[in-house]
Write an enzyme that holds these catalytic residues in place. Structure first.
Site, PDB file in Angstrom:
ATOM      1  N   TYR A   1       0.863  -1.189   0.000  1.00  0.00           N
ATOM      2  CA  TYR A   1       0.000   0.000   0.000  1.00  0.00           C
ATOM      3  C   TYR A   1       0.900   1.240   0.000  1.00  0.00           C
ATOM      4  CZ  TYR A   1       0.784  -0.397   5.077  1.00  0.00           C
ATOM      5  OH  TYR A   1       1.357  -0.517   6.310  1.00  0.00           O
TER       6      TYR A   1
ATOM      7  N   HIS B   1       6.608  -0.811   0.831  1.00  0.00           N
ATOM      8  CA  HIS B   1       6.040   0.035  -0.221  1.00  0.00           C
ATOM      9  C   HIS B   1       6.791  -0.079  -1.541  1.00  0.00           C
ATOM     10  CE1 HIS B   1       3.857   1.546   3.154  1.00  0.00           C
ATOM     11  NE2 HIS B   1       5.001   1.828   3.770  1.00  0.00           N
TER      12      HIS B   1
END
Ligand code: C5P
Length: 313
Positions: free
Chosen positions: A241, A289
């Protein structure tokens, strides 16, 4: 039915309009005039963010509200997407109860502002990259209206490179630090208990029933905005995310008319090392990430002149 005379009149009008519009110099002037009218409508800067190239307009959705308020809540569908980010086991009821509690403590202000023709709001988004070291960007960063820092980012001892002012500090419980009362706390929530945490974090003077000037204003990012960044900007990658820094960059595109980005970029080993400490975990890379993808998008925004990007060299 149109009479023959009328038909000829409209045909002549059409031909004249087309030839005026599509005749080289005049058509360019017309296009400039239209863009000028549009530009002056949305903000008071020379160039406004909300108009632009297809690549940008495909991703940028001005109607998404970045911040939570009682009026701008989320649906259960969005909650179900958001709760998976960090394996939150709460129900939608638990979530709404927690939000309600927060809004019993703080004023329910709408922080979702739109551009306006009489304002040019400049933002500096300051990430924590080591490339800030020795950059001497401090005075430049301090010259912006809004200065957004994040997580454990600090100014003390680094003023020449990173400046002194912070109007907005983005954080969540695990990355929190004490804030002065001149700074807005921007909560990036990743689970329901993060909302409950803010109530204990804020000094009692920040609660609406004891308003004093020692007030930290709390602003909460909407899970709907996180989903928008994940889907529209990162094109929905699985098992990851958006990073705090990347969400802060997209957020600034919704809060400001001119955006300058500082302190983004991994070191030469590909690690997200910080300007304020030595890297301990040499295998950190960009954590959970998609760092390189996020960096390419920030770079693309810079190339399209949507943002200014300061790389430290
Ligand atoms: O490391 P931390 O999460 O506190 O950094 C804040 C943000 O700054 C990150 O989410 C990332 O987007 C950005 N960052 C970066 N390059 C670094 C360190 C951080 O782009 N070397």
């Amino acid at each position: 039915m149109l009479s023959r005379k009328r038909k000829i009149f409209f045909l002549l009008l059409y031909v004249t309009t087309v030839s005026v519009l599509f005749n080289g110099r005049q058509s360019a002037r017309f296009v400039n005039y239209i863009s000028h009218v549009l530009e002056t409508r949305s903000c008071a800067c020379q160039k406004c963010l909300s108009e632009g190239e297809p690549w940008f307009m495909d991703r940028y959705n001005q109607s998404v509200k970045p911040f939570l308020s009682r009026k701008h809540g989320i649906t259960e569908d969005i909650f179900n997407w958001w709760k998976r980010l960090q394996g939150d086991r709460s129900s939608f009821n638990n979530y709404t109860e927690a939000i309600d509690k927060v809004f019993q403590m703080i004023p329910d202000k709408d922080h979702n502002t739109q551009p306006s023709p009489d304002k040019c709001r400049s933002c500096a988004v300051v990430g924590n990259s080591r490339n800030l070291k020795g950059s001497h960007y401090g005075a430049l960063i301090d010259s912006h209206d809004i200065i957004m820092r994040m997580n454990r980012g600090r100014t003390q001892g680094y003023e020449i490179d990173v400046g002194t002012r912070t109007t907005h500090h983005v954080m969540y419980p695990e990355s929190a630090k004490p804030l002065p009362n001149t700074t807005h706390l921007v909560l990036f929530p990743f689970k329901t208990k993060d909302f409950r945490w803010t109530i204990n974090y804020l000094p009692p003077s920040s609660h609406k029933y004891q308003p004093t000037k020692n007030t930290i204003e709390l602003i909460m990012l909407s899970p709907a905005f996180m989903k928008y960044v994940h889907e529209n900007w990162l094109l929905n990658p699985t098992r990851t995310y958006p990073s705090t820094g990347f969400m802060a960059v997209v957020l600034s595109l919704h809060m400001c008319d001119e955006v300058s980005v500082f302190g983004f970029g991994a070191d030469s080993d590909g690690n997200w090392s910080h300007y304020f400490e030595e890297l301990r975990n040499k295998l950190l890379r960009t954590g959970l990430h998609k760092g390189p993808q996020e960096y390419r998008i920030i770079q693309q925004l810079f190339e399209l002149q949507k943002i200014h990007m300061y790389k430290g060299w």
